[in-house]
Scaffold this active site. Structure first.
Site, PDB file in Angstrom:
ATOM      1  N   ILE A   1      -5.681  11.181  -3.587  1.00 37.60           N
ATOM      2  CA  ILE A   1      -6.637  10.404  -2.760  1.00 37.60           C
ATOM      3  C   ILE A   1      -7.369   9.468  -3.712  1.00 37.60           C
ATOM      4  CG2 ILE A   1      -8.624  10.354  -1.228  1.00 37.60           C
ATOM      5  CD1 ILE A   1      -8.079  13.167  -0.350  1.00 37.60           C
ATOM      6  N   ASP A   2      -7.235   8.195  -3.531  1.00 34.03           N
ATOM      7  CA  ASP A   2      -8.092   7.274  -4.273  1.00 34.03           C
ATOM      8  C   ASP A   2      -9.186   6.855  -3.301  1.00 34.03           C
ATOM      9  OD1 ASP A   2      -8.731   5.787  -6.683  1.00 34.03           O
ATOM     10  OD2 ASP A   2      -8.387   4.037  -5.430  1.00 34.03           O
ATOM     11  N   ASP A  47      -2.155   9.286  -7.528  1.00 35.68           N
ATOM     12  CA  ASP A  47      -3.537   9.571  -7.137  1.00 35.68           C
ATOM     13  C   ASP A  47      -3.464  10.083  -5.701  1.00 35.68           C
ATOM     14  OD1 ASP A  47      -6.215   9.765  -6.705  1.00 35.68           O
ATOM     15  OD2 ASP A  47      -6.700   7.914  -7.777  1.00 35.68           O
ATOM     16  N   GLU A 104      -3.529  13.149 -10.814  1.00 36.92           N
ATOM     17  CA  GLU A 104      -4.943  13.312 -11.167  1.00 36.92           C
ATOM     18  C   GLU A 104      -5.398  14.758 -11.216  1.00 36.92           C
ATOM     19  OE1 GLU A 104      -7.920  11.195  -8.874  1.00 36.92           O
ATOM     20  OE2 GLU A 104      -9.466  11.873 -10.270  1.00 36.92           O
ATOM     21  N   THR A 130     -12.053   9.276  -3.121  1.00 32.85           N
ATOM     22  CA  THR A 130     -12.409  10.628  -2.653  1.00 32.85           C
ATOM     23  C   THR A 130     -13.835  10.703  -2.107  1.00 32.85           C
ATOM     24  OG1 THR A 130     -10.799  11.767  -4.007  1.00 32.85           O
ATOM     25  CG2 THR A 130     -12.751  13.015  -3.443  1.00 32.85           C
ATOM     26  N   ASP A 184      -5.347   5.482 -11.045  1.00 34.15           N
ATOM     27  CA  ASP A 184      -6.097   4.562 -10.183  1.00 34.15           C
ATOM     28  C   ASP A 184      -5.362   3.228 -10.025  1.00 34.15           C
ATOM     29  OD1 ASP A 184      -8.440   6.263 -10.011  1.00 34.15           O
ATOM     30  OD2 ASP A 184      -8.983   5.608 -12.031  1.00 34.15           O
TER      31      ASP A 184
END
Ligand code: IPD
Ligand code: CA
Ligand code: CA
Length: 258
Positions: free
Chosen positions: A82-83, A80, A64, A85, A208
């Site tokens: 951090i999914d 990702d 990302e 955030t 995602d």
């Protein structure tokens, strides 16, 4: 070998989330005011890259915050860092690291880890899905009106017919519980584990859903685009369900009634 690297990468990334969580870190806006990236997103991505590139320096990476690291390879890692955030930035422990591995254009493995609940979701194509090494499967609910659903909303509102608010309104008017966790990867994994009967969202990116959609499929669920076609993470819409409510949810998302 791929599995070891995947789990090591997930571990390296999530250690960064734990290090920064509830502490001090820089936060910047990206495309729109509330589309955020934190110092922890960058640190997680860097730690993940190191593990993958040490083990497989010739593999393609899509992540990302960095975009594509192009290589001519059969393998692509979709990350990702951090999914969830916004949750992370607010000290809400509903966030995770998500990594999917594609081989020759098909997702073969995926892992999603929420370090704050110590929940590791994992799937390998054809071998089922697990939560902390225990097999998981989707729920049995076959009535959309009695389902517990989850959805998410894009950072920039999609003002289109059958948009996120219209679908949400129809469900809420019928008192169907619809949750909004703020992490599409967790929405998918929690559907895979039977906590939710279904998930839909109008506008996601490949990172995602790359790992999560395989986890739902391997848990016995069904994943399609908004029209019911075979799912492809490089297009925006997704419906992921236990299979039993799929047709009804797809009908609703396309303008039908409950
Ligand atoms: C977001 C989350 C959220 C979804 C957004 C995504 P991020 O990812 O998955 O649930 O509704 O569309 O962008 O920005 O936290 O990685
Ligand atoms: Ca995300
Ligand atoms: Ca992210």
């Amino acid at each position: 070998m791929i599995k070891n690297t995947l789990l090591e990468a997930i571990d390296a990334g999530s250690k960064e989330l734990q290090k920064f969580f509830n502490g001090t870190f820089t936060v910047q806006s990206k495309g729109s005011l509330n589309d955020l990236v934190t110092e922890a997103d960058h640190a997680s991505e860097k730690a993940i890259f190191k593990v993958i590139q040490d083990a497989h320096p010739d593999h393609f990476i899509l992540s990302e915050e960095t975009g594509e690291i192009k290589q001519v390879s059969n393998y692509k890692w979709i990350i990702d860092p951090i999914d969830g955030t916004i949750n992370f930035a607010n000290g809400i422990p509903l966030c995770c690291v998500s990594i999917g591995v594609e081989k020759d254009g098909a997702m073969i493995m995926g892992a999603v880890y929420n370090p704050f609940m110590n929940e590791l979701f994992f799937a390998e194509k054809g071998k089922g899905a697990t939560l902390n090494d225990q097999k998981i499967s989707v729920s049995d609910e076959d009535n959309l009106l009695k389902s517990c659903l989850v959805t998410g909303f894009p950072y920039q509102y999609l003002d289109s017919p059958n948009g996120p608010l219209q679908i949400f309104e129809k469900l809420i008017r019928k008192a169907v519980p619809v949750r909004r966790l703020g992490s599409a990867a967790l929405d998918l994994c929690w559907t895979a584990a039977g906590r939710f009967d279904g998930f839909y969202e109008h506008k996601l990116q490949a990172w995602d859903s790359a790992a999560g959609f395989l986890i739902v499929e391997e848990a016995g669920g069904k994943v399609t685009d908004l029209k019911g076609n075979v799912y492809n993470p490089y297009q925006p819409g997704i419906i992921a369900t236990n299979g039993k409510i799929h047709a009804a949810l797809q009908n609703l998302v396309n303008g039908g009634d409950l």
